[in-house]
Design a protein around this motif. Sequence first.
Motif, short mmCIF file in Angstrom:
data_model
loop_
_atom_site.label_atom_id
_atom_site.label_comp_id
_atom_site.label_asym_id
_atom_site.label_seq_id
_atom_site.Cartn_x
_atom_site.Cartn_y
_atom_site.Cartn_z
N ILE A 14 4.13 16.54 -6.48
CA ILE A 14 3.27 15.37 -6.25
C ILE A 14 2.79 15.34 -4.80
CG2 ILE A 14 3.13 12.85 -6.39
CD1 ILE A 14 3.67 13.76 -9.06
N VAL A 57 5.33 8.37 -7.15
CA VAL A 57 4.12 7.59 -6.92
C VAL A 57 4.48 6.29 -6.22
CG1 VAL A 57 2.32 6.25 -8.09
CG2 VAL A 57 2.80 8.58 -8.82
N LEU A 58 5.53 5.64 -6.71
CA LEU A 58 5.98 4.39 -6.10
C LEU A 58 6.38 4.60 -4.65
CD1 LEU A 58 7.02 1.45 -6.10
CD2 LEU A 58 9.08 2.26 -7.20
N VAL A 89 7.96 11.16 -11.80
CA VAL A 89 6.59 11.02 -11.32
C VAL A 89 6.32 9.59 -10.86
CG1 VAL A 89 4.17 11.25 -11.90
CG2 VAL A 89 5.80 12.84 -12.84
N THR A 140 -4.22 1.87 -5.68
CA THR A 140 -2.79 1.60 -5.82
C THR A 140 -2.44 0.66 -6.96
OG1 THR A 140 -2.87 1.67 -3.43
CG2 THR A 140 -0.74 1.24 -4.43
N GLY A 187 -5.94 8.43 -5.77
CA GLY A 187 -4.81 8.00 -4.95
C GLY A 187 -4.97 6.66 -4.28
N THR A 188 -6.21 6.19 -4.11
CA THR A 188 -6.36 4.95 -3.35
C THR A 188 -6.28 3.70 -4.21
OG1 THR A 188 -8.71 5.39 -3.53
CG2 THR A 188 -7.67 5.83 -1.40
N LEU A 202 -2.44 2.53 -10.15
CA LEU A 202 -1.32 3.48 -10.21
C LEU A 202 -0.02 2.76 -10.55
CD1 LEU A 202 -1.80 5.85 -7.16
CD2 LEU A 202 -1.65 6.49 -9.55
N MET A 203 0.19 1.62 -9.90
CA MET A 203 1.44 0.89 -10.12
C MET A 203 1.50 0.33 -11.54
SD MET A 203 3.25 1.28 -7.57
CE MET A 203 2.82 2.27 -6.17
N LEU A 252 -0.22 10.72 -15.12
CA LEU A 252 0.00 9.90 -13.92
C LEU A 252 -0.06 10.77 -12.67
CD1 LEU A 252 0.73 7.15 -12.70
CD2 LEU A 252 3.12 7.76 -12.95
N LEU A 266 5.66 7.01 -2.58
CA LEU A 266 4.57 7.39 -1.68
C LEU A 266 3.98 6.13 -1.06
CD1 LEU A 266 2.60 10.28 -3.43
CD2 LEU A 266 3.82 10.36 -1.27
N TRP A 267 3.99 5.04 -1.85
CA TRP A 267 3.43 3.79 -1.34
C TRP A 267 4.44 2.96 -0.60
CZ3 TRP A 267 -1.47 3.08 -0.53
CH2 TRP A 267 -2.35 3.94 -1.20
N GLN A 297 0.73 2.84 6.68
CA GLN A 297 -0.09 1.66 6.98
C GLN A 297 0.28 0.45 6.10
OE1 GLN A 297 -2.65 4.57 6.71
NE2 GLN A 297 -1.94 4.86 8.81
N TYR A 298 0.28 0.66 4.77
CA TYR A 298 0.41 -0.49 3.88
C TYR A 298 1.81 -0.62 3.29
CZ TYR A 298 -4.51 0.77 3.86
OH TYR A 298 -5.76 1.15 4.22
N GLY A 316 -3.48 -3.98 0.79
CA GLY A 316 -3.53 -3.67 2.21
C GLY A 316 -2.96 -4.79 3.07
N GLN A 350 -2.71 10.32 -9.76
CA GLN A 350 -2.28 10.09 -8.39
C GLN A 350 -3.15 10.90 -7.42
OE1 GLN A 350 -0.07 8.72 -6.27
NE2 GLN A 350 -0.21 10.23 -4.65
#
Lengths: 290, 346
Positions: free
Chosen positions: B278, B167-168, B163, A255, A252-253, A258-259, A244, B170-171, B176-177, A57, A248
Amino acid sequence: MTAVAEPLVLRADRPFWRRNLTLTVVLYVVLALGSLVFVYPFLWMLATSLRSLAGVGSSGASVVPHEFLWDNYRRAVTSFPFWRYALNSVLTTLIPIAGTVFSCSLAGFAFARLQVRFAGVLFAVVLATMLLPGEVTMVPQFMLFNNFGMVDTLYPLILPAFFGSPFYIFLFRQFFARMPGELADAAVVDGCGWFKMFLLVYLPLARPAVVAVSILLFMGYWNNFLGPAIYINSDQWKTLPLALAGFQSVNGTDTPLLMATSVLITIPCVLIFFAAQKQLTDGITFTGGK
Amino acid sequence: MNPTVGWIRSLAQDWGVPNALVPLVPFLLLLIGLYAVIALAAYLARRKWPRADKTIAFWLFVSPWLIGFCLFTIGPIASSIYVSLTSWDLITPPRFVGLANYTEAFQDPKVAQALKVTLLYAVVSVPLQTVLAFLVALLLNTDLPGMRLFRTIWYLPSLVSGVAQMVLFLWVFNPQYGLMNDVLGRFGIAGPGWFNDAGWALPTVILMSLWTIGGAMVIYLAGLKDVPSNLYEAAALDGAGAVRQFWHLTLPQMSPIILFNALTGIIGSLQIFTQGFIANGGPKDSLLFFVYYLYDNAFQNFRMGYASALAWILFVVILALTAVTLRGSAFAVYYETELSRKRRRR
């Protein structure tokens, strides 16, 4: 007279980056900036995979590793049945590669070297099926496998590979067609049957094609998502991309987790790419070029 | 499940076949049966025409593909046409409804939305990708020291699975982040909501697709290497500068490869699925790609008939776009064979 025509030709063997320094500097700047754009999300993925949830964050675009939470990777392989999914991914990648190479090289050899009646027509059919989008056969294929009671097993992801794929048949045909025909004549004189000739003479010579096709197939099967999304429901048969995707939406939170998982999924492709870079570029050369 | 298949499966279970292999048994039996017929035919042919070994070998060699073609292509095509004329949920028997699925599809606002989103994606992203990949290939084709490293870096993103990529990103595009808005913020720009904003979701996916131009770029690079260098030498002798060499030599020589990449790009972009899946179709269906909607109908709502009709609509769209591209490019694409044909006439 000669002073006009000659320098152009003579200069051709002197590298141009010695000739035009400004242009060279501009090119390097463009290359470096472009590389940054292409590699930055990667670095960010790596950096994020090593951060804590709070660190994600606060760090924004930074790829400077303030923290090294290698524990994220431990969690990535333990917080869900990672190895089970990895095994499913390996099974649905390696077996189909073997199947495709077998069926497509055989058919490609026949189309290139055994010119019989109807071979041309049949090859036109192969090329025509390349145009057909998979979506058209997706629903009825699902029904077929449903009739065979194979839905929610790995078989629908594995079996079709043993029955050829038009694109790779075409590729093998192109490769075999460029090999000298005298090989076949010599083998016939030696009393070789067609299958023996294919297996012992032509296939070993087609090694570059086999390797290149295998690498391309690896990327395709390893990253396949639509197939597992259609056929797999239960947890025990999920492949890594499917897991995955589910991860997700469920988690989802988290991160960093997930990474870390994304990095783990990507690593085999990158490793194989580096191990076989030359074969791959050669393979793509004969895919796209001619 | 087919009753015969069920019967064979219970037989296999009685015989002690391991559980994981049981689903395979009926299929293998079918295959063995097929190959018994093929082997018999080959044997009889060999006795009748002893010198036709080449023909027999040919048909044996293509038999895996031929069986697959019947089982996984022609059969499904035929049954897909039939199923698209029925209403079927896989449990109750299919009910013939004529063209109702097609008329429904033409009135379904979600189909219109899916077509709009998918076509917009194809029409914007394919030209962008084609031009960008070509320019990048030109850049990476210069023989500067260290070029291999640059080529590798620009190709690497193409190795990331769809996928993991989604996923990558989306971030990366998280309002925000995320990486993107942080970078923009440093330049004093307030970034948009990207995937969370119905107006921005599709442009974001298009932007994201540019990250993976490496595949097309490699094909261009291979093509650029194949342009005969003596043509450049001749052009330089004739006094053509770099710009003219590009327009009159590189571009015509490369045009078939550009067309190849554009065509595969169009077909691929119309089949985009993972991103929509996704993102769950995106806000306000802004990422309701056609294949995702088809998948949703077939495998979430089990409307097999409707999904088959959608598949045929997609087929027609792909065919139409391919034909338009081929037609439109006919004047612009230069083939080596044209030249040799002209020479032969002379």
